[in-house]
Write an enzyme that holds these catalytic residues in place. Structure first.
Site, PDB file in Angstrom:
ATOM      1  CE  LYS A  15     -34.647 -38.270   5.479  1.00 35.25           C
ATOM      2  NZ  LYS A  15     -34.036 -37.520   6.814  1.00 35.25           N
ATOM      3  NE  ARG A  88     -28.498 -35.688   0.205  1.00 36.80           N
ATOM      4  CZ  ARG A  88     -28.639 -36.008   1.663  1.00 36.80           C
ATOM      5  NH1 ARG A  88     -29.247 -35.115   2.405  1.00 36.80           N
ATOM      6  NH2 ARG A  88     -28.295 -37.054   2.103  1.00 36.80           N
ATOM      7  NE  ARG A 127     -29.257 -40.598  15.769  1.00 39.30           N
ATOM      8  CZ  ARG A 127     -29.537 -40.180  14.689  1.00 39.30           C
ATOM      9  NH1 ARG A 127     -30.741 -40.390  13.975  1.00 39.30           N
ATOM     10  NH2 ARG A 127     -28.861 -39.353  13.927  1.00 39.30           N
ATOM     11  NE  ARG A 161     -24.622 -39.901  12.185  1.00 39.03           N
ATOM     12  CZ  ARG A 161     -25.328 -39.282  11.272  1.00 39.03           C
ATOM     13  NH1 ARG A 161     -26.469 -40.360  10.557  1.00 39.03           N
ATOM     14  NH2 ARG A 161     -25.072 -38.109  10.555  1.00 39.03           N
ATOM     15  NE  ARG A 172     -26.432 -34.342  10.527  1.00 34.49           N
ATOM     16  CZ  ARG A 172     -26.946 -35.114  11.426  1.00 34.49           C
ATOM     17  NH1 ARG A 172     -26.273 -35.176  12.672  1.00 34.49           N
ATOM     18  NH2 ARG A 172     -27.629 -36.348  11.116  1.00 34.49           N
TER      19      ARG A 172
END
Length: 214
Positions: A15, A88, A127, A161, A172
Site C-alpha cells: 500500500k 481500520r 525486505r 523492520r 499482524r
C-alpha cells in the site's frame, strides 16, 4: 480531476509503495495516520496540542482526533487524497463516510490489494529499506545493488523492520483479518470496491490501479 481513494490490504501488501506512486503521478495527497499525528504534534496547533497531550500520557489516539486531523487536511483542498491506514474498523469507516458527507467530498474508489499469505510472509521477511530515502529492497525480488548503494539516493545504510519476522507478521495479519477485512464487504456493498493482485510487480500493480481510476 480530484479523486479520493482508500487502499486496503494486509501489512506488506504494498500500500505504501502504491501510495507513493499515486502521489508522484497524480498529485494525490497521502493521508497516513502516523504521518498526520507526527505533523500535528510538530505544528503547535490546537489539534496538535491535543495529540501531543494524549501521546505524552501513553494513551491511544481516539478516532475523533484522527477524523479531526483528516477534516483539517480536506479543508486544504488539492487534487485528491489517499487514505492509508484509515479506516481500520467498521466504526472508523462510518465516521469517515459521515465526514465526507459533511464536507461535500466523495469517496471514488476502494482498492483492495489482494495477496497470498504464504507468499507475503516469504516476501516481507526478506525486505529491507534504505535508511535515507525509504526505498524498499528484497533479497529475492529486488536485491540491494551490488555496489551497496541505494539506486534512488545513493545511500549506503539499509535496515530491516524489527517486526518483519514471520511470527510478528502472522500476528499482524491476524489483527488485519479480525479488524480490517470486514471493510472489504462493507465497501463492496457500497459498490466502491475493486481488487488488484498486490503481489504483482510494482509497475503492474500501478497499471491496474491506474485502470481503475481512469
Amino acid at each position: 480531476m480530484s479523486v479520493n481513494i482508500i487502499l486496503l490490504g494486509p501489512p506488506g501488501a504494498g500500500k505504501g509503495t502504491q501510495a507513493r506512486v499515486l502521489t508522484e503521478r497524480r498529485g494525490l495527497v497521502q493521508l497516513s495516520t502516523g504521518d498526520m499525528l507526527r505533523e500535528a504534534q510538530a505544528s503547535g496547533s490546537e489539534m496538535g496540542k491535543v495529540v501531543a497531550d494524549v501521546m505524552a500520557k501513553g494513551k491511544l489516539v481516539t478516532d475523533e482526533i484522527v477524523i479531526g486531523l483528516i477534516r483539517e487536511k480536506l479543508a486544504e483542498g488539492g487534487r485528491g487524497f489517499i487514505f492509508d491506514g484509515f479506516p481500520r474498523t467498521l466504526g472508523q469507516a462510518d465516521a469517515l463516510g459521515a465526514l465526507l458527507a459533511e464536507t461535500g467530498d466523495d469517496l471514488d474508489a476502494v482498492i483492495e490489494m489482494r495477496v497470498d499469505d504464504e507468499v507475503l510472509v516469504s516476501r516481507i521477511t526478506a525486505r529491507s529499506t534504505c535508511a535515507s530515502c525509504g526505498e524498499v529492497y528484497n533479497d529475492i525480488t529486488k536485491p540491494i545493488p551490488a555496489d551497496g548503494k541505494c539506486s534512488t539516493c545513493g545511500g549506503t545504510e539499509f535496515k530491516r523492520r524489527a517486526d518483519d519476522t514471520e511470527e510478528a507478521l502472522r500476528t499482524r495479519l491476524m489483527a488485519y483479518y479480525k479488524q480490517t477485512s470486514p471493510l472489504v464487504g462493507y465497501y463492496y456493498a457500497k459498490g466502491l470496491l475493486t481488487g488488484v493482485d498486490g503481489l504483482g510487480e510494482i509497475d503492474e500493480v500501478s497499471a491496474d490501479i491506474a485502470a481503475i481510476l481512469d
